[in-house]
Design an enzyme around this catalytic site. Structure first.
Site, mmCIF file in Angstrom:
data_model
loop_
_atom_site.group_PDB
_atom_site.id
_atom_site.type_symbol
_atom_site.label_atom_id
_atom_site.label_comp_id
_atom_site.label_asym_id
_atom_site.label_seq_id
_atom_site.Cartn_x
_atom_site.Cartn_y
_atom_site.Cartn_z
ATOM 1 C CG ASP A 1 3.682 7.770 28.593
ATOM 2 O OD1 ASP A 1 2.968 7.844 29.704
ATOM 3 O OD2 ASP A 1 3.039 7.961 27.682
ATOM 4 C CD GLU B 1 6.647 9.735 26.234
ATOM 5 O OE1 GLU B 1 6.958 10.483 25.412
ATOM 6 O OE2 GLU B 1 5.699 9.521 26.640
ATOM 7 C CB SER C 1 3.015 14.929 21.017
ATOM 8 O OG SER C 1 3.085 13.588 20.517
ATOM 9 C CE LYS D 1 0.684 10.682 28.201
ATOM 10 N NZ LYS D 1 0.993 9.609 27.269
#
Ligand SMILES: [Mg+2]
Length: 386
Positions: A256, A231, A153, A280
């Site tokens: 997310d 995202e 990322s 996550k």
């Protein structure tokens, strides 16, 4: 709306049957590790990793966890301070030796939200139990051993040439995909420049909620670049407007920040708000809740992947163990340790094999050895709770 997703059963993890050990020592440790380079999203830039660690000790065996909360509320509303408060005043008093992990998670259900605090405690208990049993965490969770796909990322850069340099540097390692952070004013032209330089690269964009639905025509321009996904383009708490946006875009959307638990995932799927989910584990309440979300998505034919929070080696190891689950079909944010830290607090560091895969570390629990002398060296504060 697809009501089927509200009723779709998900299997219970075998780890829910494991029992909470008697804990002789409990420590909360705040560490601060300098990043090799600052990491910027559309919201904030971080130059150091300040992480809250939980150390549990039972009859000489130590379990660890890293809370993914930041000291600030610029990614999520939880902070290291709220986690400390909720852990000491609510979660810890509900923890009883001998109760199953499943019963503990149920006992915590009146505590609304605070998934990062819950994940920290669940993670440390599972690592401790797996180490006591002399087996890996993914084995305790009933998952096979497998090699893990890698991804990187890249934070917001100052200019397009700087972004191209950052991508070139990332491509010097065999990552399976590259994620670019975007924000208003640093989007279509920037992604277009990277796509022009790398026509075949598996590429995705993460906006961390910087856009509104009125930006749909601009976001539609990203359809030209064959992104794997965009995202969290809209607000950190929204699901419904993402459904409206997804209807206007060819590119799959990924949620997310909006997914806090299994119920949020059910709502997102029912509304067709996304075609991909970023799980996550450190934010959705831990490994067991993550596996339930992954199982739901797998049944729905929705890809999931494991997002990162620039964790130290402790959090990174949990993310690797989670990705042994078969639902994790896409490369996640798990990248090499050296990209973030010149020195980490665990051994071994994460390193890519020649084919870009990451081999699961072989030790018990999370598989890596926490180096307590290094933890001490980076410690800002240590609170001995028991
Ligand atoms: Mg994200």
């Amino acid at each position: 709306m697809d009501h089927q997703y509200f009723h779709c059963p998900v299997p219970a993890s075998p780890a829910a049957q494991a029992r909470v050990p008697v804990l002789q020592k409990i420590d909360l440790i705040t560490v601060s590790l300098p990043f090799v380079k600052p990491f910027a999203t559309s919201v904030h830039s971080w130059a150091v990793k300040e992480a809250l660690l939980l150390r549990l000790e039972s009859e000489g065996v130590v379990g660890w966890a890293e809370c993914v909360a930041d000291p600030d509320p610029f990614y999520a509303s939880e902070t290291t301070h709220t986690v400390r408060h909720v852990f000491k005043d609510f979660l810890l008093p509900m923890l009883t030796p001998g109760q199953t992990i499943g019963a503990l998670l149920q006992r915590w259900s009146p505590v609304r939200g605070h998934g990062m605090a819950k994940a920290m405690v669940e993670n440390a208990l599972l690592d401790l139990i797996a180490r006591q049993q002399g087996r890996s965490l993914h084995e305790l969770l009933g998952l096979p051993t497998r090699r893990i796909q890698s991804g990187i990322s890249l934070g917001i850069q100052d200019s397009i040439p700087a972004l191209l340099d950052a991508v070139a540097e990332a491509m010097s390692r065999p990552y399976h995909r590259v994620k670019l952070k975007i924000m208003q004013g640093k989007d279509v032209e920037w992604i277009g420049a990277v796509r022009a330089a790398y026509p075949q690269l598996a590429l995705m964009a993460d906006a961390n909620g910087d856009y509104r639905l009125e930006h749909a025509p601009l976001l539609r321009e990203l359809d030209a670049f064959q992104l794997t996904m965009i995202e969290q383009p809209l607000s950190y708490s929204d699901i419904v407007q993402h459904a409206a946006l997804q209807r206007e875009l060819r590119t799959p959307l990924c949620l997310d920040e909006s997914i806090h638990d299994l119920d949020d995932a059910r709502s997102a799927l029912a509304l067709h708000a996304c075609r991909v989910v970023n799980i996550k584990q450190g934010r959705v309440g831990g490994m067991i809740e993550s596996l339930r979300i992954a199982a739901l998505c797998q049944r729905a034919g929705i890809d999931v992947w494991s997002g990162g929070m620039d964790e130290t080696g402790i959090g990174r190891a949990f993310n690797l163990q989670l990705q042994a689950a078969p639902g994790f079909t896409l490369p996640g944010d798990t990248s090499e340790t050296a990209r973030y830290f010149s020195e980490d607090i665990v051994d071994p560091p994460v390193v890519l094999a020649d084919d870009g895969f990451i081999d699961m570390p072989g030790g018990a629990g999370i598989g890596v050895a926490v180096q307590e002398d290094r933890v001490d060296r980076y410690t800002l504060q240590r609170e001995h709770i028991r």
